[in-house]
Design a protein around this motif. Structure first.
Motif, PDB file in Angstrom:
ATOM      1  N   THR A  21      44.262 116.249  37.148  1.00  0.00           N
ATOM      2  CA  THR A  21      44.703 115.503  38.330  1.00  0.00           C
ATOM      3  C   THR A  21      46.225 115.365  38.336  1.00  0.00           C
ATOM      4  O   THR A  21      46.864 115.500  39.381  1.00  0.00           O
ATOM      5  CB  THR A  21      44.036 114.111  38.351  1.00  0.00           C
ATOM      6  N   GLN A  37      51.922 110.774  50.183  1.00  0.00           N
ATOM      7  CA  GLN A  37      50.982 111.803  50.633  1.00  0.00           C
ATOM      8  C   GLN A  37      50.132 112.318  49.467  1.00  0.00           C
ATOM      9  O   GLN A  37      48.919 112.502  49.597  1.00  0.00           O
ATOM     10  CB  GLN A  37      51.727 112.979  51.265  1.00  0.00           C
ATOM     11  N   ALA A  39      49.335 110.731  46.758  1.00  0.00           N
ATOM     12  CA  ALA A  39      48.371 109.686  46.397  1.00  0.00           C
ATOM     13  C   ALA A  39      47.178 109.719  47.343  1.00  0.00           C
ATOM     14  O   ALA A  39      46.029 109.557  46.904  1.00  0.00           O
ATOM     15  CB  ALA A  39      49.044 108.323  46.418  1.00  0.00           C
ATOM     16  N   LYS A  40      47.409 109.958  48.630  1.00  0.00           N
ATOM     17  CA  LYS A  40      46.308 110.041  49.595  1.00  0.00           C
ATOM     18  C   LYS A  40      45.474 111.295  49.371  1.00  0.00           C
ATOM     19  O   LYS A  40      44.243 111.238  49.434  1.00  0.00           O
ATOM     20  CB  LYS A  40      46.854 110.028  51.025  1.00  0.00           C
ATOM     21  N   LEU A  42      44.931 112.936  46.579  1.00  0.00           N
ATOM     22  CA  LEU A  42      44.172 112.851  45.331  1.00  0.00           C
ATOM     23  C   LEU A  42      43.366 111.560  45.185  1.00  0.00           C
ATOM     24  O   LEU A  42      42.651 111.391  44.203  1.00  0.00           O
ATOM     25  CB  LEU A  42      45.118 113.009  44.138  1.00  0.00           C
ATOM     26  N   LYS A  43      43.540 110.656  46.181  1.00  0.00           N
ATOM     27  CA  LYS A  43      42.842 109.365  46.171  1.00  0.00           C
ATOM     28  C   LYS A  43      43.136 108.577  44.884  1.00  0.00           C
ATOM     29  O   LYS A  43      42.230 108.123  44.184  1.00  0.00           O
ATOM     30  CB  LYS A  43      41.347 109.562  46.353  1.00  0.00           C
ATOM     31  N   VAL A  44      44.420 108.460  44.596  1.00  0.00           N
ATOM     32  CA  VAL A  44      44.893 107.678  43.450  1.00  0.00           C
ATOM     33  C   VAL A  44      45.982 106.729  43.936  1.00  0.00           C
ATOM     34  O   VAL A  44      46.464 106.842  45.069  1.00  0.00           O
ATOM     35  CB  VAL A  44      45.437 108.579  42.310  1.00  0.00           C
ATOM     36  N   ARG A  46      49.638 105.170  44.400  1.00  0.00           N
ATOM     37  CA  ARG A  46      50.986 105.740  44.501  1.00  0.00           C
ATOM     38  C   ARG A  46      51.771 105.484  43.222  1.00  0.00           C
ATOM     39  O   ARG A  46      52.551 106.330  42.776  1.00  0.00           O
ATOM     40  CB  ARG A  46      51.723 105.145  45.705  1.00  0.00           C
TER      41      ARG A  46
END
Length: 160
Positions: A21, A37, A39-40, A42-44, A46
């Motif tokens: 990841t 962006q 973070a969005k 990879l859905k993690v 920031r």
């Protein structure tokens, strides 16, 4: 600095999911995406992306390795652990029979060192010290092998 394609190649070869990841995050970073962006994508969080990018920029690829948390420091000192190991060894070689149990060790630690351990932590501590709880059956001091052999039935017919 690595290119986006290099990060993707490294991510495909990586077996550790967390590091994979992180490599994918750096691939997006190399493509020019913002940390928000990424973070969005990879859905993690920031803040996680920020930490990975900073670690990579400061330490290179080695900065992406997972670091084991230090954990709580041990309550017993090295000298106390040596004394405990000696006690356990002495008790295990005793000719009196019986077994040393976790509760016995718990009581010994509390009496000798004035430190209270939960019983589950006693077994964890002993495992870390290299002791195993696989034991042989205890032997009664009055046990007589000759009497036992005389009691056994002789094999008959197809008996093994």
């Amino acid at each position: 600095m690595h290119t986006s394609d290099e990060f993707k190649r490294l991510a495909l070869a990586e077996t550790n999911a967390r590091k994979r990841t992180r490599l994918l995050a750096l691939s997006h970073f190399a493509d020019g995406h913002s940390r928000t962006q990424i973070a969005k994508f990879l859905k993690v969080a920031r803040s996680s992306v920020n930490a990975w990018v900073v670690s990579y920029l400061n330490e290179g690829l080695s900065g992406l390795e997972s670091q084991k948390p230090p954990g709580r420091p041990p309550q017993l000192t090295e000298r106390q652990l040596e004394k405990l190991a000696g006690y356990i060894q002495k008790q295990s070689e005793s000719e009196l029979g019986g077994r040393l149990q976790g509760a016995d060790i718990q009581k010994y630690i509390e009496q000798q060192f004035n430190i209270r351990y939960d019983i589950s932590n006693i077994y964890r501590l002993l495992r870390v010290m290299g002791f195993s709880w696989i034991t042989s059956r205890s032997r009664h001091p009055k046990q007589d092998q000759a009497v036992q052999d005389a009691f056994k039935k002789p094999p008959v017919g197809n008996d093994p």
